[in-house]
Structure formats: C-alpha cells, structure tokens
Design a protein around this motif. Structure first.
Motif, PDB file in Angstrom:
ATOM      1  N   GLY A   1       0.766  -1.330  -0.086  1.00 28.20           N
ATOM      2  CA  GLY A   1      -0.024   0.107  -0.025  1.00 28.20           C
ATOM      3  C   GLY A   1       0.782   1.474  -0.014  1.00 28.20           C
ATOM      4  O   GLY A   1       0.609   2.323  -0.582  1.00 28.20           O
ATOM      5  N   ILE A   2       1.725   1.168   0.835  1.00 27.96           N
ATOM      6  CA  ILE A   2       2.587   2.520   0.971  1.00 27.96           C
ATOM      7  C   ILE A   2       3.357   2.580  -0.519  1.00 27.96           C
ATOM      8  O   ILE A   2       3.724   3.691  -0.943  1.00 27.96           O
ATOM      9  CB  ILE A   2       3.587   2.426   2.099  1.00 27.96           C
ATOM     10  CG1 ILE A   2       2.997   2.186   3.412  1.00 27.96           C
ATOM     11  CG2 ILE A   2       4.690   3.663   2.013  1.00 27.96           C
ATOM     12  CD1 ILE A   2       3.992   2.259   4.373  1.00 27.96           C
ATOM     13  N   ARG A   3       3.877   1.545  -1.107  1.00 28.52           N
ATOM     14  CA  ARG A   3       4.467   1.545  -2.460  1.00 28.52           C
ATOM     15  C   ARG A   3       3.534   2.184  -3.516  1.00 28.52           C
ATOM     16  O   ARG A   3       3.680   2.934  -4.295  1.00 28.52           O
ATOM     17  CB  ARG A   3       5.001   0.013  -2.717  1.00 28.52           C
ATOM     18  CG  ARG A   3       5.553  -0.117  -4.375  1.00 28.52           C
ATOM     19  CD  ARG A   3       6.659   1.037  -4.400  1.00 28.52           C
ATOM     20  NE  ARG A   3       7.158   1.172  -5.638  1.00 28.52           N
ATOM     21  CZ  ARG A   3       8.128   0.263  -6.267  1.00 28.52           C
ATOM     22  NH1 ARG A   3       8.700  -0.704  -5.488  1.00 28.52           N
ATOM     23  NH2 ARG A   3       8.697   0.308  -7.475  1.00 28.52           N
ATOM     24  N   ARG A   4       2.211   1.858  -3.666  1.00 26.03           N
ATOM     25  CA  ARG A   4       1.393   2.451  -4.331  1.00 26.03           C
ATOM     26  C   ARG A   4       1.186   3.987  -4.238  1.00 26.03           C
ATOM     27  O   ARG A   4       1.109   4.386  -5.190  1.00 26.03           O
ATOM     28  CB  ARG A   4      -0.047   1.855  -4.251  1.00 26.03           C
ATOM     29  CG  ARG A   4      -0.184   0.231  -4.676  1.00 26.03           C
ATOM     30  CD  ARG A   4      -1.794  -0.238  -4.873  1.00 26.03           C
ATOM     31  NE  ARG A   4      -2.372  -0.297  -3.399  1.00 26.03           N
ATOM     32  CZ  ARG A   4      -2.426  -1.133  -2.680  1.00 26.03           C
ATOM     33  NH1 ARG A   4      -1.873  -2.329  -3.100  1.00 26.03           N
ATOM     34  NH2 ARG A   4      -2.795  -1.283  -1.668  1.00 26.03           N
ATOM     35  N   TYR A   5       1.094   4.120  -2.978  1.00 22.56           N
ATOM     36  CA  TYR A   5       1.133   5.614  -2.681  1.00 22.56           C
ATOM     37  C   TYR A   5       2.237   6.534  -3.114  1.00 22.56           C
ATOM     38  O   TYR A   5       2.180   7.508  -3.954  1.00 22.56           O
ATOM     39  CB  TYR A   5       0.862   5.896  -1.373  1.00 22.56           C
ATOM     40  CG  TYR A   5       1.152   7.358  -0.693  1.00 22.56           C
ATOM     41  CD1 TYR A   5       0.475   8.192  -0.887  1.00 22.56           C
ATOM     42  CD2 TYR A   5       2.372   7.651  -0.127  1.00 22.56           C
ATOM     43  CE1 TYR A   5       0.533   9.668  -0.718  1.00 22.56           C
ATOM     44  CE2 TYR A   5       2.624   9.208   0.039  1.00 22.56           C
ATOM     45  CZ  TYR A   5       1.700   9.933  -0.138  1.00 22.56           C
ATOM     46  OH  TYR A   5       1.962  11.356   0.150  1.00 22.56           O
ATOM     47  N   LEU A   6       3.479   5.982  -2.968  1.00 25.03           N
ATOM     48  CA  LEU A   6       4.821   6.472  -3.463  1.00 25.03           C
ATOM     49  C   LEU A   6       5.158   6.363  -4.912  1.00 25.03           C
ATOM     50  O   LEU A   6       5.791   7.252  -5.393  1.00 25.03           O
ATOM     51  CB  LEU A   6       5.942   5.827  -2.586  1.00 25.03           C
ATOM     52  CG  LEU A   6       6.017   5.805  -1.062  1.00 25.03           C
ATOM     53  CD1 LEU A   6       7.097   5.389  -0.638  1.00 25.03           C
ATOM     54  CD2 LEU A   6       6.282   7.483  -1.082  1.00 25.03           C
ATOM     55  N   ASP A   7       4.282   5.434  -5.514  1.00 25.66           N
ATOM     56  CA  ASP A   7       4.224   5.484  -7.169  1.00 25.66           C
ATOM     57  C   ASP A   7       3.466   6.605  -7.493  1.00 25.66           C
ATOM     58  O   ASP A   7       3.757   7.270  -8.757  1.00 25.66           O
ATOM     59  CB  ASP A   7       3.666   4.091  -7.477  1.00 25.66           C
ATOM     60  CG  ASP A   7       4.695   3.041  -7.326  1.00 25.66           C
ATOM     61  OD1 ASP A   7       5.904   3.344  -7.305  1.00 25.66           O
ATOM     62  OD2 ASP A   7       4.235   1.786  -7.496  1.00 25.66           O
ATOM     63  N   ASP A   8       2.495   7.016  -6.969  1.00 25.94           N
ATOM     64  CA  ASP A   8       1.588   8.267  -7.381  1.00 25.94           C
ATOM     65  C   ASP A   8       2.212   9.640  -6.837  1.00 25.94           C
ATOM     66  O   ASP A   8       1.712  10.740  -7.566  1.00 25.94           O
ATOM     67  CB  ASP A   8       0.170   7.931  -6.953  1.00 25.94           C
ATOM     68  CG  ASP A   8      -0.254   6.665  -7.461  1.00 25.94           C
ATOM     69  OD1 ASP A   8       0.031   6.291  -8.404  1.00 25.94           O
ATOM     70  OD2 ASP A   8      -1.365   6.261  -7.024  1.00 25.94           O
ATOM     71  N   GLU A   9       2.752   9.511  -5.704  1.00 25.63           N
ATOM     72  CA  GLU A   9       2.966  10.796  -5.082  1.00 25.63           C
ATOM     73  C   GLU A   9       4.564  10.857  -5.100  1.00 25.63           C
ATOM     74  O   GLU A   9       5.243  10.135  -4.878  1.00 25.63           O
ATOM     75  CB  GLU A   9       2.163  11.156  -3.641  1.00 25.63           C
ATOM     76  CG  GLU A   9       0.883  11.029  -3.635  1.00 25.63           C
ATOM     77  CD  GLU A   9       0.241  12.267  -4.627  1.00 25.63           C
ATOM     78  OE1 GLU A   9       0.994  13.235  -4.779  1.00 25.63           O
ATOM     79  OE2 GLU A   9      -0.889  11.997  -5.052  1.00 25.63           O
ATOM     80  N   SER A  10       4.994  12.189  -4.560  1.00 26.37           N
ATOM     81  CA  SER A  10       6.513  12.364  -4.516  1.00 26.37           C
ATOM     82  C   SER A  10       7.031  13.191  -3.399  1.00 26.37           C
ATOM     83  O   SER A  10       7.128  14.202  -3.684  1.00 26.37           O
ATOM     84  CB  SER A  10       7.062  12.881  -5.918  1.00 26.37           C
ATOM     85  OG  SER A  10       6.899  12.081  -7.005  1.00 26.37           O
TER      86      SER A  10
END
Length: 334
Positions: free
Chosen positions: A225-234
């Motif tokens: 889940g955190i990875r998905r967030y970081l793929d979308d946000e910077s």
C-alpha cells in the motif's frame, strides 16, 4: 533544516543518551523498535516467549483467531471449559504479560527522562513491532503513529508497526499494521493515511515494497500500500527501518529514501549486528540536499559516508577510511 534520524534503537539507552548529548539537529526522529526486550531478566524473557508461543500453537491447532490475551482471559473466566494444563498456562501467561507491560512502560519512562534532560530540540517517536502503542507510555506526547505535524515549512506524517507477530511482546498493547489482502483485494490503512495527509516527509517503521525491504532468504517484505502511494506521489523524503539487513539510500524522482539500519545491537539473519547507525539529513526548503550515514562506536560517533542528494542521481561526497560500510553498497542506483 537538519534532521537526526534513528531507527531500531533496541534498548540502546546509553547510546541514545550519547547521541542527544553530542549531536545538534533541528528535529530528532526515532522510528520504531525503541524497545527490544520486555524484561531485564533473560529467564523471564524465555518464560514469556515460551508460554506465549505455546498458546499461539493451541490457537493455530484449533483454528482460533483469538489473541493469546483474549484466549487466556476466557480460560481463566470459564475454567470448567478447559483442561487444568490450559488454565495453568493461561494464568502464567497473564502474570508474565502484566509484568512485561509494566517493565516496558518503565523503560519508556527512562527514555522520556533522557530526552527531557539531554535533548536540545524536539523529539518525535514512532512505535515499531517491538514496541507498545506509545500512547500508553510516558512518550505519549511525542508519539506520531497515524499522525501528522508541521515543523518549519515541512509536513511530516508517520505510520508505525509492521505486519509481523513479535514474540515476547504483549500483543494486545502493540499497534496493528492494518494491511491485508482479502478476496484478491488489498486493503492498506497506511496507504489511505498518507493519501489523505500528503506529507513532505513520510516516517515509517516498516518500509515500502521494493525500498530497503529485502530480507535474505525471504525476499521483499515491505508494504504494498505504501508503495502504491509512493508510485503516485513524490514526497521529499521517506525514512524507514525494520529490515536491518537492507541498509542504504536511494533516490526515485524527487524522493530520497533512507534506511540507516539499526541503532541498537540486534541478532539478525547475518548474526550479531553491533549497530550504532543513524542518519543526518539536511534539507533546503523541501529539497533533501545531503545525507550522512553515521555510527556511534563506544562514546564517540563519526560520519561514515556523506552523500550529495541535489542531483538526479546520488553522488558520494566522502567516505571515511574506517567505514565498514562501503559506499557502493550503501548508495543505490548510482
């Protein structure tokens, strides 16, 4: 702004005192596994781990998804429904559980006193899988699990714990890492939390999937889940811990990721790791410009590897000739 970041302190209170005495920072971040053992006595550690694991075995055998605390509560309350052996184990578990919680709370009280006496700047603390939920301890005013705060022009947000059961810790008093897959769908509370907060700096104990989360012989164990967030946000910076064996710094787009590895000594799949590691992180506005891997040895600390973070890729500034960590291993994606 300068941040001093420690993770996996593991009862290293003497070292913690030295860091607070001998470093300067605008803010200190302590990210998980502040405590390592629930008791000062190894005999009691062995006793508690043993009876806790026996009860988990009973629960697994009967396909009961209760916690040991809930199961032993039921056994003590309704003794006519259980064998004498189970009741005795339950009583032993509850006695040791109560003592473990008290001992850990005493340790957090000592840490709070160290911070009050020696810290010259704000200190924020995040619980790991070896910790109690810090809201139940003397560190409650510094606790940042599922919280955000602003310091200077930066927004920090933090999520603690890890998706793993930790033997020897009172399981009912820990933070739960709410992430699981059910019927093919992955639910992630940390992902939802960070999407709502949109911080400049993410403070996590359990790493994101693919970023300093590789355990030898196991593979990647980080949060999807955190990875998905970081793929979308910077965000500008992501600091993590938990996986001591995957130490390093990397940069993806505008985001710098750092895991300095364990500050307190720990036994790992590599054997005994002496630790002492921590990071100095420098920001200009919202941009990470430099990070240094440091190590406390005895009563003195030194900078092992200094990294320039201003470019598209990370660049080595300097490596100490005494460093046991090589810059080639520490700096990823160069």
């Amino acid at each position: 702004m300068k941040i001093v970041y420690l993770t996996d302190i593991h009862d290293g209170l003497h070292g913690l005192k030295k860091i607070l005495q001998s470093t300067e920072a605008d803010i200190y971040l302590f990210s998980g596994d502040i405590i390592y053992k629930a008791f000062f006595s190894y005999d009691r550690i062995i006793d508690f781990c043993g009876v806790q694991e026996e009860i988990y075995y009973l629960l697994n055998e009967s396909k009961d998804d209760s916690t040991p605390f809930d199961f032993t509560t039921k056994a003590i309350r309704f003794p006519e429904k259980f064998s004498t052996s189970v009741i005795e184990k339950s009583q032993k578990y509850r006695d040791l559980y109560k003592l473990a919680a008290k001992t850990m709370k005493d340790k957090y009280e000592i840490i709070e006193k160290l911070i009050q006496k020696y810290a010259k700047s704000p200190v924020y603390c995040l619980p790991g899988n070896y910790d109690l939920d810090l809201q139940y301890t003397e560190l409650y005013q510094r606790e940042i699990h599922r919280k955000s705060f602003e310091y200077g022009n930066l927004k920090f947000a933090a999520y603690g714990g890890a998706p793993i059961w930790t033997s020897g810790i009172p399981e009912k008093l820990t933070v739960v890492f709410h992430e699981y897959t059910k019927q093919g769908k992955n639910y992630s509370e940390p992902e939802d939390f960070f999407r709502e907060e949109l911080p400049d700096i993410c403070v996590i104990h359990n790493p994101a999937y693919g970023f300093f989360d590789k355990v030898p012989g196991v593979g990647n164990v980080g949060s999807q889940g955190i990875r998905r967030y970081l793929d979308d946000e910077s965000p500008s910076l992501v600091v993590s811990g938990h996986v001591h064996e995957d130490q390093g710094i990397t940069k993806k787009g505008e985001t710098v990721f750092i895991n300095p590895s364990n500050f307190g000594a720990v036994d790992s799949v590599y054997g005994f790791q002496e630790g002492g590691y921590f990071a100095e992180i420098f920001l200009d506005g919202k941009k990470v410009v430099q990070s240094n891997l440091c190590q406390l040895m005895g009563d003195e600390w030194s900078r092992l590897i200094e990294v320039d973070c201003t470019g598209k890729t990370l660049e080595l500034i300097r490596q100490s000739p005494t460093s046991k960590v090589s810059s080639e291993d520490f700096i990823r994606g160069r």
